[in-house]
Design an enzyme around this catalytic site. Sequence first.
Site, mmCIF file in Angstrom:
data_model
loop_
_atom_site.group_PDB
_atom_site.id
_atom_site.type_symbol
_atom_site.label_atom_id
_atom_site.label_comp_id
_atom_site.label_asym_id
_atom_site.label_seq_id
_atom_site.Cartn_x
_atom_site.Cartn_y
_atom_site.Cartn_z
ATOM 1 C CG ASP A 51 40.197 48.056 65.397
ATOM 2 O OD1 ASP A 51 39.426 47.179 64.984
ATOM 3 O OD2 ASP A 51 40.704 48.915 64.670
ATOM 4 C CG ASP A 210 38.815 43.091 60.032
ATOM 5 O OD1 ASP A 210 38.661 44.013 60.854
ATOM 6 O OD2 ASP A 210 39.918 42.561 59.825
#
Length: 334
Positions: A51, A210
């Site tokens: 991530d 995102d």
Amino acid sequence: GSKVRFLVERAKERGAVRVHPIGSLTSDSAGSTIAEIGDMLGEGAVGFSDDGRGVQDAGTMRRVMDYAKAFNTTVIAHCEDESLAGSGVVNEGVVSTMLGLPGWPAQAEELMVDRDVRLAELTGCRLHLAHLSTAGSVEIVRAAKARGVAVTAEATPHHLFLDENALLEPVSGRAYDTNLKMNPPLRAASDREALVAGVLDGTIDCIATDHAPHAPHEKDLEFELAPFGSTGLETALSLVITHLVEPGDLDWAGLVGLMAHGPRKCLGLPEVWLEAGFVADITVIDPEARVEVSTDKFESRSRNSAFLGHNLLGKASETIVGGRIALRNGKVVD
């Protein structure tokens, strides 16, 4: 594995969206020990990423890719050389100098994009590059695809439709608007133009948000102390319609490719079509709807959108998930 299974079952129980979990590449996303990729795949994970942290050690990333390749799964890379990014909070350049804020050079991303592409070439692992932000990154991906590397890439609406100049003249009217602080940072206008060109010519395979929600008290700190991130789920479709479809740069089939088929292809998920025999996963779009991005219009409890104050065109009016109506007249159905 148990956490992945919980997410899958919880999402099925709610039925409002389909959730395809992404597992961690390394244990605790610490970048050193390979995570239990096989176990997580068995419980429903569809790809693997650390991530917001890129794997800093090239040897570790190579081993992770070898392991992922054995399971025929996708490695998703956040490309950031932390030793170069340092304490940067905005793009390194004229704007960072004018604002007196620590700069974050484009090369911090591009070096890692190049490294991970070359490691994918070495290992044969499928690589997906998250949230590209620079012209150099687009060029590296374009060249890699021409060589036949199994690489895909995404760009976010904020990197496609905003650049570092938004920090100088924020629509919100707030100087040092922390809703414009994200990782990677908003880049130069030339980077933004290169990203749009990459989306339109197929170098970039999909548009992804995102999505990074934060509470108001977190974003209400000094710029250097506030967390990175902007919400993005609720504005993405309207932004693409407003800035690409309405001007005529992208047709509706292209929008569906970038926002529906593209993400599925990047993760190797089964295709979904509007044909008899397929499960009804359908989004109905009102192309004429007017959308004012304001804090009282969000379903999310977080309001930290980089696009507050923008007036957009088009939105989803109805959504059917697995044959169940999840959105009706623009409102979530409980």
